[in-house]
Design an enzyme around this catalytic site. Sequence first.
Site, PDB file in Angstrom:
ATOM      1  N   GLY A  58     -26.210  40.457  36.203  1.00 59.52           N
ATOM      2  CA  GLY A  58     -27.572  40.301  36.702  1.00 59.52           C
ATOM      3  C   GLY A  58     -27.746  39.098  37.618  1.00 59.52           C
ATOM      4  O   GLY A  58     -26.840  38.285  37.816  1.00 59.52           O
ATOM      5  N   ASP A  59     -28.960  38.970  38.151  1.00 53.15           N
ATOM      6  CA  ASP A  59     -29.260  37.936  39.145  1.00 53.15           C
ATOM      7  C   ASP A  59     -29.119  36.534  38.568  1.00 53.15           C
ATOM      8  O   ASP A  59     -28.555  35.649  39.199  1.00 53.15           O
ATOM      9  CB  ASP A  59     -30.675  38.145  39.687  1.00 53.15           C
ATOM     10  N   ALA A  88     -27.298  35.489  36.041  1.00 51.63           N
ATOM     11  CA  ALA A  88     -25.887  35.178  35.795  1.00 51.63           C
ATOM     12  C   ALA A  88     -25.177  34.842  37.099  1.00 51.63           C
ATOM     13  O   ALA A  88     -24.404  33.870  37.169  1.00 51.63           O
ATOM     14  CB  ALA A  88     -25.206  36.358  35.102  1.00 51.63           C
ATOM     15  N   ARG A  89     -25.448  35.612  38.145  1.00 49.92           N
ATOM     16  CA  ARG A  89     -24.760  35.412  39.411  1.00 49.92           C
ATOM     17  C   ARG A  89     -25.267  34.176  40.152  1.00 49.92           C
ATOM     18  O   ARG A  89     -24.497  33.468  40.794  1.00 49.92           O
ATOM     19  CB  ARG A  89     -24.937  36.650  40.305  1.00 49.92           C
ATOM     20  N   HIS A  99     -43.156  25.544  30.685  1.00 46.91           N
ATOM     21  CA  HIS A  99     -42.682  24.414  31.479  1.00 46.91           C
ATOM     22  C   HIS A  99     -43.622  23.209  31.391  1.00 46.91           C
ATOM     23  O   HIS A  99     -43.212  22.101  31.034  1.00 46.91           O
ATOM     24  CB  HIS A  99     -42.534  24.810  32.951  1.00 46.91           C
ATOM     25  N   HIS A 151     -35.202  25.782  31.420  1.00 47.75           N
ATOM     26  CA  HIS A 151     -34.347  25.008  32.318  1.00 47.75           C
ATOM     27  C   HIS A 151     -35.009  23.711  32.794  1.00 47.75           C
ATOM     28  O   HIS A 151     -34.325  22.780  33.206  1.00 47.75           O
ATOM     29  CB  HIS A 151     -33.921  25.864  33.519  1.00 47.75           C
ATOM     30  N   LYS A 210     -36.697  32.600  28.611  1.00 45.73           N
ATOM     31  CA  LYS A 210     -38.123  32.916  28.641  1.00 45.73           C
ATOM     32  C   LYS A 210     -38.319  34.188  29.479  1.00 45.73           C
ATOM     33  O   LYS A 210     -37.440  34.507  30.296  1.00 45.73           O
ATOM     34  CB  LYS A 210     -38.926  31.741  29.188  1.00 45.73           C
ATOM     35  N   ASP A 248     -46.628  32.135  32.694  1.00 48.35           N
ATOM     36  CA  ASP A 248     -45.341  31.921  33.354  1.00 48.35           C
ATOM     37  C   ASP A 248     -44.958  30.446  33.430  1.00 48.35           C
ATOM     38  O   ASP A 248     -43.770  30.115  33.377  1.00 48.35           O
ATOM     39  CB  ASP A 248     -45.382  32.506  34.770  1.00 48.35           C
TER      40      ASP A 248
END
EC number: 1.1.1.49
Length: 484
Positions: free
Chosen positions: A20-21, A23-24, A240, A178, A148, A235
Site C-alpha cells: 500500500g501507499d 508502506a511504500r 494530533h 506519527h 489512525k 482527522d
Amino acid sequence: MVSRIIPVDPFDLVIFGGTGDLARRKILPGLYHRFCAGQMPEDARIIGAARSEMDDKGYRKMIGEALDEFIPHTKREAERVKLFLERLHYTPIDAKGDGGWKTLKKLVRADVVQAFYFSVGPALFGDLATRLHEHEIATPESRIVVEKPFGRDLESARALNKVLADSFDEHQIYRIDHYLGKETVQNLMAVRFANVLFEPLWNAQYIDHVQITVSETVGVEGRGAYYDKSGAMRDMVQNHLMQLLCLTAMEPPSKFDPDAVRDEKLKVIRALDEVPTENIVRGQYAADDEQESYIAHSENPASRTESFIAMKVDISNWRWKGTPFYLRTGKRLRARMSEIVIQFKETPHSIFGEDAGSHANVLVIRLQPDEGIDLRVTIKEPGPGGMRLIDVPLDMTFADALGPEGEDVPDAYERLIMDVIRGNQTLFMRGDEVEAAWRWTDPIIDGWQSRGDRPTQYEPGSSGPEDALMLLHRDGRRWREIKA
C-alpha cells in the site's frame, strides 16, 4: 558532535498492507534509512503481506521502485539498496479468510522480536488480530502497530479496543501517531523537564495563553470520500492536536516511562472543559481562480464537513486554570506549518516607562517545516537615543545547531518503528487515553450535527475564516501569523 546509533535486537517485522501507499511512501523508506544508519541488525527481516499475488523477487522490485521515488538520489547507494532489499520477503494473505496464514506462520521466527504493522483500514484490525492469535503466529511478547483513525467516536473506539484486547494485551498494542515521533515534539519534553529555566514558569501565573497550529496547503484531492466522513475535528484535533496539547500541558511524570507519561497525558484530557459553541469556528475552503473548492472533491454537493477548525480550550486544574489553549488546523491555508506557541505574560511592572512599549517573552516550538525552537526575548535596541526596547529571537534551528548530522535526524516513522522493536510505548497512545479523547470530542461533533451547523467558507491561501481571527481578538490576543 557524534551521534550514537544503538542497534536494536534481531526482529521480524510483518507489514500487513505491505504493497500500500503508506508502506511504500513512509514505512519502507524509513526502514531503509535505519538500515543505512547501522541500526538494523544483520538478521533482521521485513515481510510484506497483502492480497496481491507476488513472490519475493516481485516485492523487492516494487519496493526498489518505491525507494527510487521517495528517497532523494543523494541518499540512495546502489549497494546499500541491494543489501536492504535482500532482507525483504513477501507472502500473499487473506485478511478475512485462511489463505496465506500457514505460510506466514512458517516464515515468522519465534526466537526474535515479532512486530506486526497493521498498515490497513481499521475495518481489518480485528480480523488480523484474531487470525494472528488463532493460527498461533503471535507470541505473548509480539507487538502489533495500528494506524489512525482509531475509531470515529467513543463507541467505535471501545469496540476496536475490545476486539484487539481479545487477542493481545495492552502492553503489546502500539497505537501510532506519527506527530509524536517528530524530533521537536520530543524536545518539548526535554525543554520542559531537563531545564530548570522553564518548568517553574510553566503555569497560569506566567503564561498568558498557548497556541497550537497545524496548517496545510494541500486540499482533500483523492481523499474526498474519506474526509467527508471525518472532517478536521476527527482527522486532526482528536488525535494530533490533542497529543500536542497533552505534552504541553501535562504535569511532570515521575520518570520517563511509558505508563508514567501516558498517565499524565490522560489527566490533561480528563481536565478539559466542555467547549461552548461560541468558542469553536469551523470552515470549509472555497474555490479560487486556480484551485477547486472542497465541495468539488466531496461526494456530497451539500457537504457540511469542515476542512478547518479553530477552538478555544480551557483546562480546569491548578496549573492551567485561566490560561486558554487555542487550537487551529486546516487545509488549503497560506503555508505548511506546525508549531506550538507559548505566550508568556508581560512583566508586572516596567521600569522603562510607557515609551518602551509592551513586551512579553514567546517560546515557539516549530514542528515543521524547519524543526527548531525560537525564544523571543526583549533587549535594548542598539544605538543612541535612550532606552528603546525590541524583541529578538534566540533561534535554535536543528539543521543549523546540529550541523551536518542534523540533516540525518530520523523522521517520525523511523523513530517510532524502532521504538516498537525496542518495546518502548512512551510515544504511543494507550487505550484509555484514546477513549478519553473521544469522550471529550463526541459532544462537540454531536452538537453541530444536531443543529445542522454549516462551516464558514474561506479563501484558499488565507489563514482561514475571519471568525477564527475574532476568536482571539475578542480576548485581546492575536494568532501568530501563518507565513507563506
